[in-house]
Scaffold this active site. Structure first.
Site, PDB file in Angstrom:
ATOM      1  N   THR A 555      83.295 -80.054   9.465  1.00 41.13           N
ATOM      2  CA  THR A 555      84.565 -79.565  10.003  1.00 41.13           C
ATOM      3  C   THR A 555      85.063 -78.449   9.090  1.00 41.13           C
ATOM      4  O   THR A 555      84.415 -78.110   8.101  1.00 41.13           O
ATOM      5  CB  THR A 555      85.624 -80.685  10.044  1.00 41.13           C
ATOM      6  OG1 THR A 555      86.061 -80.964   8.697  1.00 41.13           O
ATOM      7  CG2 THR A 555      85.059 -81.961  10.666  1.00 41.13           C
ATOM      8  N   LYS A 579      84.180 -75.751   3.601  1.00 41.04           N
ATOM      9  CA  LYS A 579      84.357 -75.032   2.330  1.00 41.04           C
ATOM     10  C   LYS A 579      85.635 -75.407   1.593  1.00 41.04           C
ATOM     11  O   LYS A 579      85.847 -74.983   0.460  1.00 41.04           O
ATOM     12  CB  LYS A 579      84.387 -73.517   2.575  1.00 41.04           C
ATOM     13  CG  LYS A 579      83.153 -72.919   3.198  1.00 41.04           C
ATOM     14  CD  LYS A 579      83.298 -71.410   3.296  1.00 41.04           C
ATOM     15  CE  LYS A 579      82.181 -70.791   4.117  1.00 41.04           C
ATOM     16  NZ  LYS A 579      82.338 -71.076   5.557  1.00 41.04           N
ATOM     17  N   ALA A 611      74.965 -70.228   4.825  1.00 42.00           N
ATOM     18  CA  ALA A 611      74.454 -71.142   5.854  1.00 42.00           C
ATOM     19  C   ALA A 611      73.261 -71.931   5.305  1.00 42.00           C
ATOM     20  O   ALA A 611      73.403 -72.669   4.329  1.00 42.00           O
ATOM     21  CB  ALA A 611      74.091 -70.380   7.124  1.00 42.00           C
ATOM     22  N   LEU A 613      70.533 -70.774   3.823  1.00 41.37           N
ATOM     23  CA  LEU A 613      69.797 -70.155   2.711  1.00 41.37           C
ATOM     24  C   LEU A 613      69.960 -70.983   1.431  1.00 41.37           C
ATOM     25  O   LEU A 613      71.060 -71.449   1.128  1.00 41.37           O
ATOM     26  CB  LEU A 613      70.307 -68.739   2.458  1.00 41.37           C
ATOM     27  CG  LEU A 613      70.033 -67.696   3.548  1.00 41.37           C
ATOM     28  CD1 LEU A 613      70.673 -66.373   3.166  1.00 41.37           C
ATOM     29  CD2 LEU A 613      68.535 -67.513   3.750  1.00 41.37           C
ATOM     30  N   GLY A 664      78.907 -67.218  17.930  1.00 45.91           N
ATOM     31  CA  GLY A 664      79.035 -68.301  16.963  1.00 45.91           C
ATOM     32  C   GLY A 664      78.916 -67.902  15.511  1.00 45.91           C
ATOM     33  O   GLY A 664      78.681 -68.754  14.655  1.00 45.91           O
ATOM     34  N   GLU A 667      84.195 -67.617  11.845  1.00 41.52           N
ATOM     35  CA  GLU A 667      85.030 -68.797  11.716  1.00 41.52           C
ATOM     36  C   GLU A 667      85.871 -68.921  12.991  1.00 41.52           C
ATOM     37  O   GLU A 667      85.979 -67.963  13.764  1.00 41.52           O
ATOM     38  CB  GLU A 667      85.962 -68.661  10.498  1.00 41.52           C
ATOM     39  CG  GLU A 667      85.260 -68.625   9.157  1.00 41.52           C
ATOM     40  CD  GLU A 667      84.701 -69.958   8.735  1.00 41.52           C
ATOM     41  OE1 GLU A 667      85.314 -71.003   9.056  1.00 41.52           O
ATOM     42  OE2 GLU A 667      83.622 -69.983   8.108  1.00 41.52           O
ATOM     43  N   LYS A 682      83.412 -67.744  -0.956  1.00 42.79           N
ATOM     44  CA  LYS A 682      81.990 -67.888  -1.256  1.00 42.79           C
ATOM     45  C   LYS A 682      81.641 -67.367  -2.644  1.00 42.79           C
ATOM     46  O   LYS A 682      80.897 -68.022  -3.393  1.00 42.79           O
ATOM     47  CB  LYS A 682      81.161 -67.176  -0.188  1.00 42.79           C
ATOM     48  CG  LYS A 682      81.236 -67.838   1.183  1.00 42.79           C
ATOM     49  CD  LYS A 682      80.495 -67.037   2.254  1.00 42.79           C
ATOM     50  CE  LYS A 682      80.560 -67.728   3.612  1.00 42.79           C
ATOM     51  NZ  LYS A 682      79.896 -66.968   4.681  1.00 42.79           N
ATOM     52  N   GLY A 796      75.064 -68.724  12.028  1.00 45.41           N
ATOM     53  CA  GLY A 796      74.459 -69.317  13.217  1.00 45.41           C
ATOM     54  C   GLY A 796      74.390 -70.825  13.091  1.00 45.41           C
ATOM     55  O   GLY A 796      74.137 -71.370  12.013  1.00 45.41           O
TER      56      GLY A 796
END
Length: 814
Positions: A555, A579, A611, A613, A664, A667, A682, A796
């Site tokens: 979520t 996050k 994502a 990675l 998609g 956010e 990030k 994605g």
């Protein structure tokens, strides 16, 4: 001569007794056979329950006695041919009248003595053995019924009488030496003292009766017939993966039975062990099963640990005080005080400092123990040399048992590590010098989990069970569930992980199923679930206390992130796509990391950056291996990269952003991406993982968005972007004139962080970045000139779900 004992479930009713008859018919073909039987299943409880109710002055005892009588009458009518029933029905009636007379006396006196309990309790075996003997006779077998009270002599300690073995052995040996029949039926559990008064051998005493008789006649074998196919590696009610132990030694069997294995009564082994009489534990309802063979030296089966057992309702009593140090006699006085009250000591442990002694006892005896010990040490307590006895309740003992443990170092370490990883706190530890048993006192609430993790650790080389609680079933959550469904078989076969989704929740509904949710139709099952409640979900996860639990948050909800600490404290790992926690105040971020370390759990958030990675994993590997990160350059927004890779001025900037949202990449509120907030989060997370204490306010945001675009609703945002098209067009044109590409770059350089739109020339590592790709450049002590580069799709649902999946595997492999 052989001795066969049949327990309460084996003789519970006529149908089961017929199974016993079939087994015995085969046995008597081999050699003379002695049968020892228990009461019909549940009868002893009914009898003692009736007596207890009578002692309270409650006439309801008559209802229980009526049930006892009817059970026996029905059994006679179903088992015995009509022409032979009369005498047996009269015996049942007469016995039940005697029981009622005794209970009536108890009712009038309002007193139930141990002697009366033994007398009433004895009727169950006495009547059942008569019925079963009559059945054998009706079947044409040369059967004789013998009253065990005429063979087994005990003292007068009613309800737990002690056997006089010399006299018992003499009586038993002489009787069977003189008898010519091929089959003998004896009631278990009951005996008599020197005055002929009925005594009993304690609950489970029918096993003991059989062992006493087997020893006295030097039997070739003792068979204990029950409702399971042998002793098991653990209680099957607690772990579904428990398996039969084919071979076990006398000592191991005694340890397991002492520590709660109900298949065999603890004292049973002692009489047969000295004479090396083998004991078979067999299943009345599956007689062809091999069962468990108990003998002097068990055949090795490759397992270091033979079994895991537990005892509930334990209290830990502690005698502590500085006045105990170096003074002999304290232990003696403690145990004398307990012995005087007939309190059995189950476990003992003492610190080497001699400051304290811990003893495990039955919780029902705790109050009596405190009174006795405090009285014994009243002077020392008054002088403050010793503290009043401390009592801890709601505890259990979990024990590993196995003779092979003594030749394998590290077993204790594996035991306590397995429990520690799952948040099972150990209150006390005991191990004998023989190394056959390692016992740990834990909370009763943790017993099921402890048994399962230990069974997994020592017996289940096939797989480790992982229990997932997933909240968030939107785009990414649905993709994750699809990936899990696809890979379940692979995970079990290749990684030895049995991954089960046991909890699902979204904003509307929640569902918990300890047996695992079928991922083929999870949507329908969740829709039929109960109304979602974060508090209830959290409480359920904690109270279920399942082993190897992992909470997965997919979520963007700050309230969900707020429960991480509660879960980590319970050794429940957290995998966060969300996050919020990792980018919250540094104090909270550090607290969560510290909790994960303290409680042997995992706090993983790989998908917070890039994502799927392996960016955070790579960074952690660098730091953990001793490298120092000096500089990070990164394009961390798949959304912004997609937007600027697809915007050249020929289409409206707002249209490209809308496309990114529809596909998609953004956010839920695209302004978090375009305004740079998401990228700030990030780079802050990466800086923190590199060891930097940093907050959002420390990061410089060189935003390219006009202020008016960041106001109002999302619809207002799109309308404002259309009005500001000239601004966006000029950004693209300026970059094109310079021969560069526009990239929204996050930078960290020796403690300083910033984000902003930059012109990237063709020679730069960030130039060749297409679609929704992300790239991170790590400059470290080891990668000074040529950075370590991680590059790939950074947005994605599918790749994000795969990143969450990877974190689940990491959390599961610990």
């Amino acid at each position: 001569m052989q001795v066969l004992k049949f327990g309460g479930t084996s003789v519970a009713n006529a149908e089961n007794i017929n199974k016993v008859v079939a087994i015995v018919k085969e046995s008597v073909k081999k050699e003379k056979t002695i049968i020892v039987v228990s009461a019909l299943g549940g009868i002893t409880d009914l009898l003692l329950g009736a007596a207890a109710i009578a002692a309270e002055g409650n006439e309801a005892y008559k209802e229980k006695l009526s049930q006892v009588e009817q059970r026996h009458l029905d059994t006679v009518k179903q088992l015995i041919p009509v022409a032979q029933q009369s005498q047996l029905l009269s015996l049942v009636k007469k016995s039940c009248n005697e029981i009622e007379d005794i209970c009536n006396g108890i009712f009038l006196l309002r007193e139930l003595t141990p002697r009366s309990k033994d007398r009433i309790g004895s009727y169950g075996e006495w009547i059942s053995s008569q019925i079963i003997a009559a059945k054998f006779i009706a079947e044409g077998l040369d059967a004789v019924w013998k009253d065990s009270r005429e063979l087994i002599l005990t003292n007068s300690t009613f309800t737990a009488a002690e056997v006089d073995f010399p006299i018992t052995n003499k009586r038993t040996g002489e009787f069977f030496a003189a008898a010519s029949s091929t089959l003998f039926i004896l009631p278990g559990f009951i005996a008599a003292d020197k005055n002929g008064i009925t005594t009993t051998l304690g609950r489970g005493g029918s096993d003991f009766t059989a062992a006493i008789i087997a020893s006295a006649v030097n039997a070739s074998v003792l068979e204990i017939w029950t409702d399971v196919s042998g002793m098991m590696t653990a209680d099957p009610r607690l772990t579904s993966n428990a398996r039969i132990i084919p071979h076990i030694s006398y000592q191991e069997a005694m340890e397991l039975s002492h520590f709660g294995a109900k298949v065999i009564y603890p004292p049973t082994i002692q009489p047969v062990m000295g004479k090396r009489i083998p004991v078979w534990v067999k299943n009345t309802f599956a007689p062809a099963d091999a069962g468990t063979l108990i003998e002097s030296v068990a055949t090795k089966d490759g397992d270091i640990v033979r079994g895991i057992s537990s005892i509930n309702n334990i209290a830990l009593i502690s005698l502590e005080g500085s006045g105990m140090i170096g003074i002999p006699g304290f232990s003696k006085r403690l145990f004398e005080a307990l012995s005087s009250e007939r309190i059995n000591v189950i476990l003992i442990t003492q610190s080497s400092s001699e400051h304290s002694i811990c003893v495990g006892i039955d919780a029902l005896s705790a109050a009596k123990a405190k009174q006795a010990v405090d009285s014994a040490f009243v002077n020392e307590i008054a002088l403050e040399k010793v503290d009043p006895l401390q009592i801890e309740s709601a505890l259990s003992i979990v024990a590993l048992v196995g003779e092979n443990m003594k030749s394998h170092p590290g077993i204790s370490g594996r035991m306590f590590s397995a429990m520690g990883r799952n948040g099972v706190n150990v209150r006390a530890i005991a191990q004998g010098s023989s190394e056959k048993n390692i016992s740990a006192v834990i909370s009763t609430n943790d017993v099921r989990k402890a048994i399962n993790v230990l069974h997994e650790e020592f017996f289940e080389t096939t797989y480790k069970q992982v229990n997932l609680f997933i909240t968030g079933t939107g785009n990414v959550g649905a993709k994750l569930l699809g990936q899990l469904q696809q890979q379940l078989e692979f995970l079990q076969e290749q990684l030895h992980l049995q991954v089960r989704v046991v909890g699902l929740s979204n904003s509307r509904k929640m569902l918990i199923d300890e047996e695992g949710i079928d991922l083929k139709n999870w949507k329908e099952k969740l829709e039929a679930g109960e109304t979602a409640s974060l508090q209830k979900l959290t409480d359920e996860i904690i109270s279920r206390n399942l082993r190897n639990s992992v909470f997965v948050d997919i979520t963007a909800n700050d309230k969900v992130a707020g429960v991480y600490g509660l879960l980590l404290q319970k050794s429940i790992s957290v995998v966060a796509c969300n996050k919020v926690a990792a980018s919250s105040a540094y104090s909270n971020y550090k607290k969560l990391k510290d909790l994960a370390r303290e409680f042997n759990s995992q706090f993983l958030f790989e998908t917070n950056v890039g994502a799927g990675l392996p960016i955070i994993a790579t960074l952690n590997d660098l730091v953990h291996s001793g490298d120092r990160v000096h500089k990070i350059q990164a394009v961390l927004s798949g959304t912004l990269n997609f937007v600027f890779n697809n915007y050249d001025g020929s289409r409206k900037f707002a249209e490209v952003v809308k496309q990114a949202q529809e596909e998609g990449y953004t956010e839920p509120d695209p302004r978090l991406d375009l305004g740079g907030t998401d990228v700030m989060r990030k780079i802050m997370i990466l800086a923190r993982e590199a060891g930097q204490e940093i907050e959002m306010d420390d990061i410089v945001n060189n935003s390219f968005m006009p202020a008016i675009c960041m106001q109002g609703s999302v619809d207002d945002f799109y309308a404002a972007m259309l009005k500001e098209e000239a601004h966006f067009k000029k950004l693209a044109e300026d970059a094109n004139i310079a021969g560069c590409k526009l990239k929204f770059v996050a930078s960290y350089d020796n403690g300083k962080a910033s984000v902003g739109l930059q012109h990237i020339d063709p020679k730069h590592d960030l130039y060749h970045l297409y679609g929704k790709d992300n790239v991170v450049l790590f400059y470290t002590d080891r990668y000074k000139e040529q950075p370590l580069v991680v590059k790939g799709a950074g947005a994605g649902a599918e790749v994000t779900a795969s990143g969450v999946f990877a974190d689940i595997i990491r959390a599961s492999k610990v």
